[in-house]
Design a protein around this motif. Structure first.
Motif, PDB file in Angstrom:
ATOM      1  N   SER A  66      34.954  36.386  29.280  1.00 26.06           N
ATOM      2  CA  SER A  66      34.805  37.804  28.929  1.00 26.06           C
ATOM      3  C   SER A  66      35.976  38.656  29.404  1.00 26.06           C
ATOM      4  O   SER A  66      35.880  39.885  29.416  1.00 26.06           O
ATOM      5  CB  SER A  66      33.493  38.340  29.511  1.00 26.06           C
ATOM      6  N   LEU A  67      37.084  38.019  29.787  1.00 24.41           N
ATOM      7  CA  LEU A  67      38.263  38.786  30.204  1.00 24.41           C
ATOM      8  C   LEU A  67      39.122  39.086  28.990  1.00 24.41           C
ATOM      9  O   LEU A  67      39.340  38.219  28.137  1.00 24.41           O
ATOM     10  CB  LEU A  67      39.063  37.984  31.239  1.00 24.41           C
ATOM     11  N   THR A  68      39.623  40.292  28.912  1.00 24.30           N
ATOM     12  CA  THR A  68      40.421  40.686  27.745  1.00 24.30           C
ATOM     13  C   THR A  68      41.813  40.053  27.831  1.00 24.30           C
ATOM     14  O   THR A  68      42.257  39.664  28.921  1.00 24.30           O
ATOM     15  CB  THR A  68      40.598  42.213  27.696  1.00 24.30           C
ATOM     16  N   PRO A  69      42.533  39.993  26.710  1.00 26.33           N
ATOM     17  CA  PRO A  69      43.924  39.507  26.766  1.00 26.33           C
ATOM     18  C   PRO A  69      44.753  40.308  27.774  1.00 26.33           C
ATOM     19  O   PRO A  69      45.579  39.735  28.498  1.00 26.33           O
ATOM     20  CB  PRO A  69      44.422  39.709  25.331  1.00 26.33           C
ATOM     21  N   ALA A  70      44.516  41.623  27.853  1.00 25.38           N
ATOM     22  CA  ALA A  70      45.264  42.441  28.828  1.00 25.38           C
ATOM     23  C   ALA A  70      44.949  41.996  30.260  1.00 25.38           C
ATOM     24  O   ALA A  70      45.851  41.900  31.104  1.00 25.38           O
ATOM     25  CB  ALA A  70      44.911  43.919  28.646  1.00 25.38           C
ATOM     26  N   ASP A  71      43.667  41.702  30.519  1.00 26.98           N
ATOM     27  CA  ASP A  71      43.278  41.196  31.850  1.00 26.98           C
ATOM     28  C   ASP A  71      44.022  39.894  32.154  1.00 26.98           C
ATOM     29  O   ASP A  71      44.542  39.694  33.246  1.00 26.98           O
ATOM     30  CB  ASP A  71      41.767  40.877  31.919  1.00 26.98           C
ATOM     31  N   ILE A  72      44.021  39.003  31.174  1.00 21.69           N
ATOM     32  CA  ILE A  72      44.636  37.679  31.385  1.00 21.69           C
ATOM     33  C   ILE A  72      46.134  37.824  31.671  1.00 21.69           C
ATOM     34  O   ILE A  72      46.681  37.155  32.559  1.00 21.69           O
ATOM     35  CB  ILE A  72      44.422  36.767  30.138  1.00 21.69           C
TER      36      ILE A  72
ATOM     37  N   LEU B 234      50.043  38.087  38.329  1.00 18.50           N
ATOM     38  CA  LEU B 234      49.724  37.998  39.763  1.00 18.50           C
ATOM     39  C   LEU B 234      49.709  36.551  40.252  1.00 18.50           C
ATOM     40  O   LEU B 234      49.986  36.275  41.412  1.00 18.50           O
ATOM     41  CB  LEU B 234      48.351  38.637  40.033  1.00 18.50           C
ATOM     42  N   SER B 235      49.367  35.629  39.348  1.00 17.26           N
ATOM     43  CA  SER B 235      49.284  34.206  39.729  1.00 17.26           C
ATOM     44  C   SER B 235      50.641  33.522  39.646  1.00 17.26           C
ATOM     45  O   SER B 235      50.767  32.355  40.033  1.00 17.26           O
ATOM     46  CB  SER B 235      48.333  33.451  38.790  1.00 17.26           C
ATOM     47  N   GLY B 236      51.627  34.210  39.063  1.00 16.76           N
ATOM     48  CA  GLY B 236      52.936  33.580  38.851  1.00 16.76           C
ATOM     49  C   GLY B 236      52.876  32.473  37.814  1.00 16.76           C
ATOM     50  O   GLY B 236      53.619  31.496  37.874  1.00 16.76           O
TER      51      GLY B 236
ATOM     52  N   GLN C 262      42.478  31.191  39.958  1.00 13.34           N
ATOM     53  CA  GLN C 262      42.504  30.178  41.022  1.00 13.34           C
ATOM     54  C   GLN C 262      42.878  30.749  42.387  1.00 13.34           C
ATOM     55  O   GLN C 262      43.121  29.999  43.322  1.00 13.34           O
ATOM     56  CB  GLN C 262      43.476  29.040  40.631  1.00 13.34           C
ATOM     57  N   SER C 263      42.947  32.062  42.487  1.00 13.35           N
ATOM     58  CA  SER C 263      43.233  32.661  43.803  1.00 13.35           C
ATOM     59  C   SER C 263      42.180  33.714  44.114  1.00 13.35           C
ATOM     60  O   SER C 263      41.556  34.278  43.209  1.00 13.35           O
ATOM     61  CB  SER C 263      44.618  33.317  43.810  1.00 13.35           C
ATOM     62  N   SER C 264      42.000  34.005  45.392  1.00 12.46           N
ATOM     63  CA  SER C 264      41.018  35.025  45.791  1.00 12.46           C
ATOM     64  C   SER C 264      41.350  36.358  45.129  1.00 12.46           C
ATOM     65  O   SER C 264      40.457  37.071  44.654  1.00 12.46           O
ATOM     66  CB  SER C 264      41.022  35.192  47.313  1.00 12.46           C
ATOM     67  N   GLN C 265      42.634  36.677  45.089  1.00 11.52           N
ATOM     68  CA  GLN C 265      43.043  37.962  44.529  1.00 11.52           C
ATOM     69  C   GLN C 265      42.655  38.093  43.051  1.00 11.52           C
ATOM     70  O   GLN C 265      42.072  39.095  42.634  1.00 11.52           O
ATOM     71  CB  GLN C 265      44.568  38.112  44.677  1.00 11.52           C
TER      72      GLN C 265
END
Ligand SMILES: [Zn+2]
Length: 331
Positions: free
Chosen positions: A11-17, A23-25, A64-67
């Motif tokens: 349910s995450l939008t393309p903008a979220d991804i 942020l995940s690099g 895959q990260s807490s953040q």
């Protein structure tokens, strides 16, 4: 306006991804929202649940990260609030977020952080459901999910679930997982009667599930339909998703049969992005497809309040909100 069956990663939008990848690099195969969308959303050509589940690969890479996990829950709450929801139960499988070494406890702790931040900022209550996964080599991980659910129960987490490939891994194979959940007094839902038939729903009932995820194929057994009505067992129906995974087709979709038989039906999205939908769209589609009255739709929404993992007082407060706002929300 309540969604009880809503997967975080779907349910995450393309903008979220895009933001979470940054942020995940992680470098994504596509860099714009429009170009990403086909990688996240199924097409009408989707043939079954297995193909549907492939759309989760990319979201899971960036969670895959807490953040990013915390932020994803926060992003989803923001989206739900903007869509006019007053409560949601958001589910995900902690064991799928351990590729960078997080423990399941760390995963859930991050999700709860994001949840609390979102609730505080958007003023919309929500809880998390932790999914165990169907499979034949992850028993320990599923047991750990039960333990972590117990640790966070009523501290952001409200229940467990069983998700994944129902066709390949029958429900009763997971009896020991849910016996353990019962021992720890953690309530659970089971995805059943989606990729597998009525037998899977019978198995979920015998394990003592508190709600059934989908249950659309319960219609294959009239005895089961009667039993579901008798038990007032809530079914979390997800119309668009059920058509996409070929669990049902439009013509034979059993919603009206279930209502006539007195089953406690709720309307949900499953995966807003993978299925390309939102809760209002689902209600409107059902209204159009089955000619349901506004009163019936409002009743289905109240069913969700009554079926949520909430106290009676909390459910009543939601129903009061629904009766004030439903007609306007649907319009
Ligand atoms: Zn689901």
């Amino acid at each position: 306006m309540i969604d009880l069956h809503l997967h975080l990663d779907g349910s995450l939008t393309p903008a979220d991804i895009l933001r979470l990848a940054e942020l995940s690099g992680i470098s994504l195969p596509q860099q714009t929202e429009d170009a990403l969308r086909p990688l996240l959303e199924v097409t009408p050509g989707c043939r079954n649940l297995v193909e549907y589940l492939e759309k989760f690969d990319l979201p899971l890479q960036v969670l895959q990260s807490s953040q990013t996990i915390a932020l994803s829950v926060y992003f989803l709450l923001r989206r739900l609030k903007a869509d006019g929801l007053c409560y949601a139960e958001i589910r995900f499988a902690p064991q799928l977020h351990q590729k960078c070494g997080l423990s399941q406890e760390q995963v859930v702790s991050a999700a709860v952080d994001g949840l609390n931040k979102g609730i505080a900022e958007f003023g919309m209550p929500a809880q998390l459901i932790l999914c165990c996964m169907r499979g034949d080599s992850n028993r320990d991980a599923n047991m750990e999910t039960v333990r972590v659910a117990k640790a966070f129960l009523r501290k952001g987490v409200c229940a467990l679930d069983l998700a994944g490939n129902e066709y390949a891994y029958p429900t009763n194979t997971f009896a020991d997982i849910f016996a353990y959940a019962k021992e720890l007094a953690v309530p659970f839902i089971i995805h059943a009667g989606e990729a597998a038939g009525a037998e899977s729903v019978w198995q979920a009932l015998s394990l003592d599930a508190k709600r059934i995820g989908h249950g659309v194929r319960s219609i294959e057994d009239p005895g089961l339909v009667k039993k579901l009505a008798q038990l007032q067992m809530p079914l979390e129906m997800c119309f668009t998703s059920n058509l996409q995974t070929k669990a049902a087709n439009e013509q034979d979709y059993p919603l009206c049969d279930y209502l006539q038989q007195g089953i406690c039906v709720t309307i949900n999205t499953d995966n807003m992005t993978v299925s390309g939908t939102d809760l209002r769209t689902e209600y409107r589609l059902l209204q159009k497809q089955f000619g349901l009255s506004a009163d019936t739709l409002e009743k289905l929404c109240c069913n969700a309040a009554d079926s949520a993992f909430l106290t009676e007082e909390q459910a009543n407060a939601l129903k009061a909100q629904i009766s004030r706002n439903f007609a306007q929300w649907l319009a």
